[in-house]
Design an enzyme around this catalytic site. Structure first.
Site, PDB file in Angstrom:
ATOM      1  N   GLY A  93      43.323  29.034  36.913  1.00  0.00           N
ATOM      2  CA  GLY A  93      44.587  29.772  36.872  1.00  0.00           C
ATOM      3  C   GLY A  93      45.772  28.895  37.249  1.00  0.00           C
ATOM      4  O   GLY A  93      45.617  27.757  37.685  1.00  0.00           O
ATOM      5  N   ARG A  96      50.072  26.272  40.440  1.00  0.00           N
ATOM      6  CA  ARG A  96      51.391  25.768  40.832  1.00  0.00           C
ATOM      7  C   ARG A  96      52.390  25.938  39.701  1.00  0.00           C
ATOM      8  O   ARG A  96      53.323  25.151  39.547  1.00  0.00           O
ATOM      9  CB  ARG A  96      51.306  24.312  41.227  1.00  0.00           C
ATOM     10  N   LYS A 116      56.891  24.634  36.780  1.00  0.00           N
ATOM     11  CA  LYS A 116      55.710  23.957  37.305  1.00  0.00           C
ATOM     12  C   LYS A 116      56.095  23.294  38.627  1.00  0.00           C
ATOM     13  O   LYS A 116      57.099  22.577  38.679  1.00  0.00           O
ATOM     14  CB  LYS A 116      55.248  22.914  36.274  1.00  0.00           C
ATOM     15  N   ASP A 128      48.918  23.082  47.228  1.00  0.00           N
ATOM     16  CA  ASP A 128      50.166  23.553  47.849  1.00  0.00           C
ATOM     17  C   ASP A 128      51.125  24.210  46.868  1.00  0.00           C
ATOM     18  O   ASP A 128      52.203  24.653  47.235  1.00  0.00           O
ATOM     19  CB  ASP A 128      50.864  22.384  48.561  1.00  0.00           C
ATOM     20  N   GLY A 129      50.744  24.212  45.579  1.00  0.00           N
ATOM     21  CA  GLY A 129      51.603  24.846  44.583  1.00  0.00           C
ATOM     22  C   GLY A 129      52.802  24.008  44.185  1.00  0.00           C
ATOM     23  O   GLY A 129      53.661  24.456  43.425  1.00  0.00           O
ATOM     24  N   ARG A 186      44.982  28.853  26.898  1.00  0.00           N
ATOM     25  CA  ARG A 186      44.095  27.692  26.776  1.00  0.00           C
ATOM     26  C   ARG A 186      42.699  28.142  26.367  1.00  0.00           C
ATOM     27  O   ARG A 186      42.385  29.335  26.451  1.00  0.00           O
ATOM     28  CB  ARG A 186      43.975  27.015  28.160  1.00  0.00           C
ATOM     29  N   ASP A 255      40.585  23.707  30.237  1.00  0.00           N
ATOM     30  CA  ASP A 255      41.796  24.405  30.694  1.00  0.00           C
ATOM     31  C   ASP A 255      43.056  23.642  30.296  1.00  0.00           C
ATOM     32  O   ASP A 255      44.163  24.150  30.454  1.00  0.00           O
ATOM     33  CB  ASP A 255      41.770  24.609  32.220  1.00  0.00           C
ATOM     34  N   ASP A 265      49.600  19.368  29.413  1.00  0.00           N
ATOM     35  CA  ASP A 265      49.157  18.826  30.683  1.00  0.00           C
ATOM     36  C   ASP A 265      49.178  17.305  30.720  1.00  0.00           C
ATOM     37  O   ASP A 265      48.174  16.637  30.488  1.00  0.00           O
ATOM     38  CB  ASP A 265      47.774  19.365  31.076  1.00  0.00           C
TER      39      ASP A 265
HETATM   40  P1  AMP Z   1      45.262  20.099  36.226  1.00  0.00           P
HETATM   41  O1  AMP Z   1      44.333  19.024  36.681  1.00  0.00           O
HETATM   42  O2  AMP Z   1      46.712  19.765  36.436  1.00  0.00           O
HETATM   43  O3  AMP Z   1      44.966  20.577  34.878  1.00  0.00           O
HETATM   44  O4  AMP Z   1      45.011  21.325  37.242  1.00  0.00           O
HETATM   45  C1  AMP Z   1      43.778  21.937  37.369  1.00  0.00           C
HETATM   46  C2  AMP Z   1      43.917  23.166  38.241  1.00  0.00           C
HETATM   47  O5  AMP Z   1      44.377  22.825  39.538  1.00  0.00           O
HETATM   48  C3  AMP Z   1      44.873  24.210  37.732  1.00  0.00           C
HETATM   49  O6  AMP Z   1      44.353  25.465  38.059  1.00  0.00           O
HETATM   50  C4  AMP Z   1      46.115  23.930  38.510  1.00  0.00           C
HETATM   51  O7  AMP Z   1      46.962  25.052  38.607  1.00  0.00           O
HETATM   52  C5  AMP Z   1      45.554  23.539  39.848  1.00  0.00           C
HETATM   53  N1  AMP Z   1      46.465  22.690  40.607  1.00  0.00           N
HETATM   54  C6  AMP Z   1      46.804  21.412  40.334  1.00  0.00           C
HETATM   55  N2  AMP Z   1      47.660  20.936  41.260  1.00  0.00           N
HETATM   56  C7  AMP Z   1      47.892  21.937  42.141  1.00  0.00           C
HETATM   57  C8  AMP Z   1      48.678  22.066  43.328  1.00  0.00           C
HETATM   58  N3  AMP Z   1      49.424  21.067  43.792  1.00  0.00           N
HETATM   59  N4  AMP Z   1      48.647  23.261  43.963  1.00  0.00           N
HETATM   60  C9  AMP Z   1      47.908  24.269  43.496  1.00  0.00           C
HETATM   61  N5  AMP Z   1      47.145  24.207  42.403  1.00  0.00           N
HETATM   62  C10 AMP Z   1      47.127  23.053  41.721  1.00  0.00           C
HETATM   63 MG    MG Z   2      45.948  21.842  33.726  1.00  0.00          MG
END
Ligand code: AMP
Ligand code: MG
Length: 498
Positions: A93, A96, A116, A128-129, A186, A255, A265
């Protein structure tokens, strides 16, 4: 805070938010301390029908930072699952990111507007979002460069410094990125509901996708099977377009594969300098799962995961559904290859098709590989061999170690062009219209990130964005942007930075 958008009203028309509650979590972005606009994409704002002056005003910047929700927005974090490096995670999900809503642009196209780095959500897990400034600058540069190269991609509407720090390995300045996409659905969105055996949600999602992204499939015989086929077609074209410019996505988890067929991404993505299909830059891709040359087969693997989610919709009899879906999936290699060879032919100036073209072009790639020649420059300067300007042809030749093998190849290639009866000048012009001079080379991206993050100097970032907006035109005084890295400038590894 929702509805506190007085003075800031955009023509949002939010269709995803009309889907049932279990598709997302409703929540507002989290405030940041001191938003400062780094970059607004004025041309994109205009395409979206958003007033650029308003967006660049303090209230507009407050919106782009997540401090103010504009009228008409309905902020949500979308639910999705996904295979990460082959392992299934039933709930990921938007951890962030927050989808503000959708707007229909001047071109009649509906697009998502998403923040984002806009704070934690129910999907944040241990994160941390937030987003750090470096990866935000990287996504801005690379996604806009991809768009200028004619590759289907999410877009960058804005980058805003948050005034807060984020903590990764060290303390880093934070930022919020505004991403625009045909949709953020996705493969992992389908997997989320499939993992819960929620067939009703799968059907709603598939119907939504057809209505929004593939309207031509509405009312066809077997719409869900056709949807699988259509998504395969877009991904085949997309991955071929990546290979043709030397792009390595770096984290092709399910995803991160868009159902709309956009590149999405931009984490550890990179453009290859010297040609080698085994090239990997991502620090987290230890086994090279997402290497440059593996991208077509990984795309097919991801599409197989997509197909699995659609089986209950394709046919009530599972065996029938599997057979039908497998037939569609098995066409992927051919779909990819036909897109790829069309692009390769164009890169070497061919307009017609001959049986042996694939072998001819593969030989050229082989010469690049054994010479560690720069992929982008090899194709770009190949056209110079056809010109009368000898100094440029010399620059081309100097990239290859085996002069004899190169000459033999050039002869075969020129003979092939002659059979086509093309004018050399015209062929050269066509080649230059598909072989870029400028790509977002890793060392250049790294350089603008360092200037922005370490020194608060965004002039190099501005300059790079500007150069990359015209990737096929040689720009005077910008020669260094066309050059491969010097040995000490080579970037060997890229990071997600999340
Ligand atoms: P990604 O590797 O960017 O495709 O992210 C994979 C998952 O990790 C997704 O669900 C993102 O929303 C979550 N995510 C990545 N970075 C953060 C962050 N700093 N805080 C919270 N969720 C994150
Ligand atoms: Mg992603």
């Amino acid at each position: 805070m929702s509805g506190d958008g007085r003075g800031l009203e955009f023509a949002f028309d939010n269709s995803y938010q009309r889907l049932p509650d279990r598709f997302y979590a409703r929540l507002d972005p989290t405030r940041v301390s001191a938003p400062r606009l780094i970059k607004l994409n004025v041309a994109l704002a205009e395409l979206l029908g958003l007033d650029a002056a308003t967006l660049a005003s303090p209230t507009g910047i407050a919106m782009l930072a997540g401090n103010r929700v504009p009228g008409g927005a309905q902020p949500i974090a979308m639910a999705y699952a996904g295979h990460q490096f082959g392992g299934f995670v039933p709930q990921l999900g938007d951890g962030r990111a927050i989808l503000l809503g959708e707007v229909v642009g001047r071109d009649g196209v509906r697009r998502d507007i998403q923040l984002k780095g806009s704070g934690p959500t129910p999907f944040s897990r241990r994160g941390d979002g937030r987003a750090a400034l470096g990866p935000v600058l990287r996504e801005y540069v690379v996604s806009e460069a991809m768009n200028a190269l004619g590759i289907s991609t999410t877009r960058a509407l804005a980058a805003v410094a948050s005034g807060d720090y984020v903590f990764r390995e060290t303390q880093l300045p934070g930022a919020v990125f505004t991403r625009v996409a045909l949709s953020h659905i996705r493969v992992g969105t389908f997997q989320y509901f499939a993992a819960r055996d929620d067939i009703e949600a799968l059907r709603l999602l598939a119907d939504y996708v057809i209505g929004r992204l593939y309207p031509e499939l509405k009312g066809t015989d077997r719409p869900y099977l056709a949807l699988l086929g259509a998504v395969c077609e877009r991904q085949a074209a997309l991955v071929a377009s990546w290979l043709l410019v030397g792009f390595i996505h770096g984290v092709m988890n399910t995803d991160n594969m868009s159902i709309a067929g956009e590149t999405i991404d931009y984490g550890p993505c990179a453009f290859m300098d010297s040609f080698d299909p085994a090239t990997v830059y991502s620090s987290i891709d230890q086994k090279g799962r997402y290497a440059y040359g593996s991208q077509p087969s990984i795309a097919q693997w991801n599409l197989a995961r997509f197909a699995e989610t659609l089986l209950p919709l394709i046919d009530s009899d599972q065996e029938t559904a599997v057979t039908a879906a497998t037939d569609v999936l098995n066409r992927f290699p051919e779909l990819f290859s036909s897109n790829y060879i069309v692009g390769l032919r164009a890169k070497v100036g061919l307009r017609t098709a001959e049986e042996d073209d694939g072998a001819l072009i593969t030989q050229f790639l082989g010469l690049m590989r054994s010479s560690h020649a720069d992929f982008t420059r090899s194709f770009r300067l190949l056209a110079d061999v056809l010109s009368n300007d000898n100094s440029r042809a010399v620059a081309f030749r100097s990239m290859f170690t085996d002069a004899g093998a190169l000459d033999a190849w050039l002869q075969a290639w020129q003979a092939r062009l002659t059979r086509e009866g093309v004018d050399a000048h015209e062929a050269g012009a066509r080649m230059r219209s598909v072989n870029p001079v400028y790509i977002p080379r890793n060392h250049l991206v790294e350089e603008v990130i360092r200037a922005g993050v370490d020194r608060g100097d965004f002039a190099p970032f501005e300059a790079l964005v500007e150069v990359l907006s015209q990737p096929f035109n040689e720009q005077e005084g910008r020669e260094r942007y066309a050059m491969p890295p010097a040995p000490h400038e080579i970037v060997h590894e890229t990071f997600c930075g999340t």
